[in-house]
Every structure is written in C-alpha cells, then in structure tokens.
Design a protein around this motif. Structure first.
Motif, PDB file in Angstrom:
ATOM      1  N   VAL A 238       0.823  -1.210   0.000  1.00  0.00           N
ATOM      2  CA  VAL A 238       0.000   0.000   0.000  1.00  0.00           C
ATOM      3  C   VAL A 238       0.861   1.265   0.000  1.00  0.00           C
ATOM      4  CG1 VAL A 238      -1.708   1.307   1.334  1.00  0.00           C
ATOM      5  CG2 VAL A 238      -1.903  -1.178   1.162  1.00  0.00           C
ATOM      6  N   LEU A 239       1.944   1.248   0.729  1.00  0.00           N
ATOM      7  CA  LEU A 239       2.776   2.434   0.903  1.00  0.00           C
ATOM      8  C   LEU A 239       3.844   2.537  -0.181  1.00  0.00           C
ATOM      9  CD1 LEU A 239       3.358   2.132   4.762  1.00  0.00           C
ATOM     10  CD2 LEU A 239       1.632   3.505   3.593  1.00  0.00           C
ATOM     11  N   SER A 240       4.270   3.771  -0.439  1.00  0.00           N
ATOM     12  CA  SER A 240       5.400   3.961  -1.337  1.00  0.00           C
ATOM     13  C   SER A 240       6.659   3.449  -0.650  1.00  0.00           C
ATOM     14  CB  SER A 240       5.559   5.442  -1.690  1.00  0.00           C
ATOM     15  OG  SER A 240       6.032   6.166  -0.570  1.00  0.00           O
ATOM     16  N   THR A 241       7.740   3.344  -1.388  1.00  0.00           N
ATOM     17  CA  THR A 241       8.994   2.850  -0.817  1.00  0.00           C
ATOM     18  C   THR A 241       9.468   3.745   0.325  1.00  0.00           C
ATOM     19  OG1 THR A 241       9.609   1.934  -2.957  1.00  0.00           O
ATOM     20  CG2 THR A 241      11.368   2.205  -1.344  1.00  0.00           C
ATOM     21  N   VAL A 242       9.402   5.050   0.133  1.00  0.00           N
ATOM     22  CA  VAL A 242       9.833   5.991   1.166  1.00  0.00           C
ATOM     23  C   VAL A 242       8.924   5.886   2.391  1.00  0.00           C
ATOM     24  CG1 VAL A 242      10.097   8.444   1.726  1.00  0.00           C
ATOM     25  CG2 VAL A 242      10.882   7.579  -0.483  1.00  0.00           C
ATOM     26  N   GLN A 243       7.603   5.839   2.160  1.00  0.00           N
ATOM     27  CA  GLN A 243       6.662   5.731   3.270  1.00  0.00           C
ATOM     28  C   GLN A 243       6.861   4.427   4.036  1.00  0.00           C
ATOM     29  OE1 GLN A 243       3.132   6.140   0.895  1.00  0.00           O
ATOM     30  NE2 GLN A 243       2.750   8.232   1.610  1.00  0.00           N
ATOM     31  N   TYR A 244       7.067   3.340   3.308  1.00  0.00           N
ATOM     32  CA  TYR A 244       7.246   2.053   3.971  1.00  0.00           C
ATOM     33  C   TYR A 244       8.533   2.039   4.796  1.00  0.00           C
ATOM     34  CZ  TYR A 244       7.455  -2.865   5.057  1.00  0.00           C
ATOM     35  OH  TYR A 244       7.540  -4.049   5.743  1.00  0.00           O
ATOM     36  N   ASN A 245       9.589   2.625   4.248  1.00  0.00           N
ATOM     37  CA  ASN A 245      10.850   2.702   5.000  1.00  0.00           C
ATOM     38  C   ASN A 245      10.668   3.507   6.283  1.00  0.00           C
ATOM     39  OD1 ASN A 245      12.275   1.124   3.207  1.00  0.00           O
ATOM     40  ND2 ASN A 245      13.064   2.867   2.054  1.00  0.00           N
TER      41      ASN A 245
END
Length: 147
Positions: free
Chosen positions: A97-104
């Motif tokens: 669901v999250l972008s790579t930056v958001q997930y990180n």
C-alpha cells in the motif's frame, strides 16, 4: 464479504465480553484502530486511497490482537508472540500500500507505533482505574520489540 462479517462478529464478541466483566472500560477494535491509523496517516502523509487501506488493515490487525489478548489473558509471553506474528502480516500488507519511502519510514518506526497503541489503551484503562492484562503492559526498564 465473509471476512468483514467475521471481523464484525469478532469485534462484537470482544466488546460484549469486556462489558460483561463490568470492571473494564470497553475499547472497541474500531476506536483503537482509528486512533493508530490517524497517527500513521499524519506522520506518513498518506493519500485518501492509502488512508482507507491503512484503516482497513489496522482494523483487522487490532481485532485479531484484541482477540488474542482476551483469549490468552494472563500469559503475556504468548500474547506478545502471537501479536508479533500478526504485526508481521500487517507489515507485508503495508508494503503493498505504501510507497517505498513511506514504507521505510513506517518500518523504522514500528516500535513507535506499537508503543503509541499500547499507551493509548493503557491511558484508557487507567482513566477508569480498570485493571486488565493486555499485550501492552511492560516495565519501565524493558524495551519493546514488535518485530
């Protein structure tokens, strides 16, 4: 549809069982999940689609965690082990669901979100002088590890 129906029944059963005890403040899975979701939405800067998915995921996770807390009340080690497994599944779902930056950002702050949820529940329980065992009671010297 079946998943939603099962989730609804699980939430209601937890609510009614807590209400039957009489000495505990009732915390619904929806209230607890929305509180956590609101924090994640603000801090991760999610769009509407992501916000709705996060709310859905957190509602399922919190309902499962509350069921585990009710079922294994008194066995803190087992509760934490099962909740850790539930959170690992949430991590996998959030990755989609999250972008790579958001997930990180989320992945680095998992302990923060776990503590945030635990403090919320503890605050509600303490506000009514209720005593209960949840997957969120730890000593001050103990560090929490969700995953």
């Amino acid at each position: 549809m079946k998943r939603l129906l099962v989730l609804t029944f699980a939430t209601l059963s937890i609510t009614f069982s807590a209400a039957a005890n009489g000495n505990e403040k009732v915390i619904t899975a929806e209230t607890r999940a929305n509180h956590l979701s609101d924090q994640m939405i603000r801090e991760l800067r999610l769009n509407n689609f992501q916000s709705n998915k996060i709310r859905e995921i957190n509602l399922e996770v919190v309902a499962k965690m509350m069921a585990v807390e009710a079922e294994y009340k008194g066995n803190q080690e087992l509760i934490e082990q099962k909740c850790k497994a539930i959170c690992a599944v949430r991590d996998q779902r959030l990755e989609n669901v999250l972008s790579t930056v958001q997930y990180n950002d989320y992945f680095g702050d998992r302990n923060y979100y776990s503590n945030y949820d635990k403090e919320y529940v503890a605050g509600i329980m303490n506000s009514n002088d209720a005593k209960g065992s949840l997957a969120n009671t730890t000593s001050e010297n103990e560090t929490l590890s969700v995953n």
